[in-house]
Design an enzyme around this catalytic site. Structure first.
Site, mmCIF file in Angstrom:
data_model
loop_
_atom_site.group_PDB
_atom_site.id
_atom_site.type_symbol
_atom_site.label_atom_id
_atom_site.label_comp_id
_atom_site.label_asym_id
_atom_site.label_seq_id
_atom_site.Cartn_x
_atom_site.Cartn_y
_atom_site.Cartn_z
ATOM 1 C CE LYS A 285 -13.452 69.618 92.976
ATOM 2 N NZ LYS A 285 -12.357 68.327 93.032
ATOM 3 C CD GLU A 371 -2.496 57.262 89.496
ATOM 4 O OE1 GLU A 371 -1.449 57.977 89.859
ATOM 5 O OE2 GLU A 371 -3.617 57.700 89.388
ATOM 6 N NE ARG A 399 1.202 59.754 86.176
ATOM 7 C CZ ARG A 399 0.736 61.107 86.317
ATOM 8 N NH1 ARG A 399 0.666 61.498 87.264
ATOM 9 N NH2 ARG A 399 0.795 61.780 85.347
HETATM 10 C C1 TPP Z 1 -2.684 60.269 87.357
HETATM 11 C C2 TPP Z 1 -4.198 60.591 87.558
HETATM 12 N N1 TPP Z 1 -4.873 59.849 88.687
HETATM 13 C C3 TPP Z 1 -5.990 60.123 89.139
HETATM 14 C C4 TPP Z 1 -6.769 61.073 88.342
HETATM 15 C C5 TPP Z 1 -8.544 61.312 88.366
HETATM 16 N N2 TPP Z 1 -8.415 62.608 89.050
HETATM 17 C C6 TPP Z 1 -8.876 63.662 88.209
HETATM 18 S S1 TPP Z 1 -9.077 65.146 88.959
HETATM 19 C C7 TPP Z 1 -8.683 64.453 90.537
HETATM 20 C C8 TPP Z 1 -8.463 65.282 91.801
HETATM 21 C C9 TPP Z 1 -7.656 66.319 91.581
HETATM 22 O O1 TPP Z 1 -7.497 67.101 92.799
HETATM 23 P P1 TPP Z 1 -6.977 68.483 92.626
HETATM 24 O O2 TPP Z 1 -5.765 68.500 92.070
HETATM 25 O O3 TPP Z 1 -6.935 68.901 94.406
HETATM 26 O O4 TPP Z 1 -7.982 69.454 91.855
HETATM 27 P P2 TPP Z 1 -9.399 69.794 92.212
HETATM 28 O O5 TPP Z 1 -10.402 69.035 91.266
HETATM 29 O O6 TPP Z 1 -9.601 69.696 93.671
HETATM 30 O O7 TPP Z 1 -9.310 71.247 91.698
HETATM 31 C C10 TPP Z 1 -8.279 63.034 90.306
HETATM 32 C C11 TPP Z 1 -8.095 62.112 91.634
HETATM 33 C C12 TPP Z 1 -6.061 61.787 87.042
HETATM 34 N N3 TPP Z 1 -6.806 62.664 86.667
HETATM 35 N N4 TPP Z 1 -4.936 61.584 86.921
#
Ligand code: TPP
Length: 639
Positions: A285, A371, A399
């Site tokens: 990242k 969630e 959710r």
């Molecule tokens: C249902 C839900 N909960 C929380 C989020 C907030 N959120 C956005 S990106 C993220 C992290 C995602 O991590 P990953 O899938 O590993 O992607 P990366 O950013 O590391 O590429 C979170 C928790 C979301 N978008 N959707």
């Protein structure tokens, strides 16, 4: 492609069809240019930086190998799609990202045929991709469907439901697990530990092993690059992984920044795969931008910043943020009561629960992007006498709604729901707006539903929720900073179901629920000045309603306006229902209900959004004048 001398490769690519003309050997150069363009764009717009930087090579490789948009490419969450937007015909608008009238910060169907599925909430890509793959099979269409999902997003139940179904259907679906060992914060849970075990302590799967696995699986047509690479291979065999047990052919982990690894694997899967395939790709990242690589959060989401130093713009705050006020108040209550525990679903800093974690790590739980589980986990804790604060953003609480109804509300369990980001959120747009919580919670029997009018009120509500043990209770508060009121040392316990009158008048009553109270008070000044004596009340509760207060407002005023930062069907609907059933509408009361518009409102600055929704002082004044059938000229009233 014979590249034009001195012309950046990026300038020669408007669409993936242009990219497909570039030689494989020139792709690292193209990736450098794309990365620089993305960094520059986000430095002026702000937004999600780290995730996009990590998938530059992967995005290029997918568009180079697959025939998008005919082949369907779905990004989970969609926050990593800025490089994808730049090479799918949107480079000319990339500096409008997340601005009013500009590009969305996520994938969006209405924006481009290269975005076959919109997102922003996580962990939907495998389900959507499976639907598309099955649709292709039913329609006898030859097409690849590729879902790119992060290791954080993979921790959600929905992703597993989809894997489980895909394995059983044996559908031709390609899942690319983009494993950067980060969510917004470091990922938590057994799943992330499992992925780390697959990827750690060993080199990436060597070319020889990739070749062996692909040959065993696909039997033929293995890319010659793989066969040629056999003698350079190091590698290892992963054995029967969890994904294989679920019916997926599992390849990897492979280096997601190496075109030499990505291209042959993707080409072979494209040409030969029959059923579901999972390609485990390891990326970093924030890759390629030193300040992002060095930052603890890998610059997940940033303000505008200086490209050279990485320093982000910081507006000087006038007041503490609502999130910070909540966090401090919760810590205070947790000091007084060791039954208080905090739960976050992968948003420790976003919800402020990181502060609770600092002091009480054993009473703070980050459950991952989960969630639904967070809500029922809280219900379990409550059933054993604990006092869980299940801190979610309004939009993500959606959710867990069945869990709120079935596991919490029906059993009357005292789970506390601090609801952050209630109302418009600005740049993240309609997927993140906190619009519906009041409507979907106030309709549940036995639920206590509060909204804070300012940061001092929020402090009272944290204390009230800590003290209230008779059933579920929620309190909502918006994104951003408070209004700068003086703060009590500790919150007070509010009487349940009682509002407060802020200012008394005789003709017009403004009944606010939440932080529009400040605008109501401003509106009242204008109305008073125009000769319309105005009462302003803060309802505090949408459930139970302050029935006495509402009766009194309805009986003693000519106009009653309810004001809230939530969708139609929320607080105003509760008030209207009460008034209608009590016959208080039968005698000519002019009642109006101001709520968020019945539309998906695209991103803009929140102030602009509220103004457009008529939820600022001016809009409230206009509503009153219209109700009275009067026009306002200056401050005077014309009948
Ligand atoms: C249902 C839900 N909960 C929380 C989020 C907030 N959120 C956005 S990106 C993220 C992290 C995602 O991590 P990953 O899938 O590993 O992607 P990366 O950013 O590391 O590429 C979170 C928790 C979301 N978008 N959707």
């Amino acid at each position: 492609m014979t590249s034009k001398p001195n012309t950046p490769l990026l300038d020669q690519v408007n669409l993936p069809s242009d990219l497909r003309l570039i030689d494989d050997k020139d792709l690292p150069q193209f990736a450098r240019e794309l990365r620089d363009e993305m960094i520059d764009a986000v430095s002026v717009t702000g937004g999600h930086l780290g995730a996009g930087l990590g998938v530059v090579e992967l995005t290029i490789a997918i568009h180079k190998v697959f025939n998008t948009p005919e082949d369907r490419l779905i990004f989970d969450v969609g926050h990593q799609c800025y490089p994808h937007k730049i090479i799918t015909g949107r480079r000319d608008r990339i500096r409008t990202l997340r601005q009013e009238g500009g590009l969305s910060g996520f994938t969006k169907r209405a924006e481009s045929e290269y975005d076959p599925f919109g997102a922003a909430h996580s962990s939907t890509s495998i389900s959507a991709g499976l639907g598309m793959a099955v649709a292709a099979e039913l329609g006898k269409t030859e097409r690849n469907v590729i879902a790119v999902i992060g290791d954080g997003a993979m921790s959600a139940g929905m992703a597993f439901e989809a894997l489980n179904n895909a394995g059983a259907l044996d559908a031709r679906l390609i899942v690319i697990l983009n494993d950067n060992d980060m969510s917004i914060a470091p990922p938590t849970g057994a799943m992330s530990a499992y992925l780390a075990r697959l990827a750690s302590g060993r080199t990436y799967m060597g070319m020889r092993e990739i070749g062996k696995k692909l040959t065993a699986y696909l039997g033929k047509n293995i890319d010659r690059a793989i066969t040629r690479a056999v003698e350079h291979a190091r590698g290892y065999v992963t054995g029967g992984t969890m994904f294989e047990e679920m019916g997926f052919y599992h390849i990897g982990p492979i280096d997601g920044h190496s075109f030499d690894h990505l291209l042959p694997v993707l080409r072979n899967v494209r040409d030969n795969s029959k059923g579901p395939v999972l390609i485990h790709v390891v990326t970093q990242k924030g890759k390629g931008y030193a300040p992002a690589e060095a930052a603890a959060d890998k610059y997940h989401g940033v303000n505008t910043f200086d490209v050279i130093t990485g320093a982000q713009a910081k507006a000087k705050p006038n007041a503490p943020s609502y999130t910070a006020v909540f966090a401090d108040a919760l810590v205070e209550e947790a000091r007084h009561d060791d039954k208080i525990v905090g739960i976050t679903a992968a948003m420790p800093s976003g919800t402020g629960l990181d502060k609770l974690h600092e002091l009480f790590p054993e009473r703070t739980f980050d459950v991952g992007i989960a969630e639904q589980h967070a809500v029922t986990f809280a219900a379990g804790l409550a059933s054993e006498g604990y006092k869980p604060f299940c801190a979610l953003y309004s939009t993500f609480l959606q959710r867990g709604y069945d869990q709120v109804v079935h596991d919490v509300a029906i059993q009357g369990l005292p789970v506390r729901f601090p609801i952050d980001r209630a109302g418009f959120v600005g740049a993240d747009g309609p997927t993140h707006a906190g619009s519906f919580d009041v409507g979907f919670l106030a309709s549940l029997p036995g639920f206590v539903v509060m909204a804070a009018a300012d940061e001092a009120e929020l402090k009272h509500m944290v204390r009230t929720a800590a003290a209230y043990d008779d059933g579920p209770i929620s309190f909502r508060y918006p994104r951003g900073e408070g209004v700068g009121v003086s703060m009590p040392e500790r919150g007070e316990i509010l009487p349940i179901g009682k509002g407060r009158v802020m200012k008394e008048g005789t003709k017009v009553a403004l009944l606010s629920f939440g932080t529009r109270l400040a605008e109501c008070l401003l509106a009242a000044e204008d109305l008073d000045a125009a000769g319309l004596s105005t009462t302003v009340a803060d309802a505090r509760f949408a459930k139970p309603l302050d029935v006495d207060l509402i009766r009194q407002l309805a009986r003693h005023h000519e106009v009653l306006v309810t004001v809230e930062e939530g969708a139609i069907g929320g607080f105003g609907a509760q008030v209207l229902h009460l008034l209608a059933n009590e016959g208080l509408l039968d005698h000519g009361l002019k009642i109006r209900s101001l709520a968020l518009p019945d539309a998906w409102v695209d991103q803009a600055k929140p102030d602009v959004m509220y103004q457009q929704a008529g939820l600022d002082a001016k809009g409230i004044v206009e509503t009153v004048f219209k109700a009275l059938g009067q026009k306002q000229i200056g401050l005077g009233v014309v009948g």
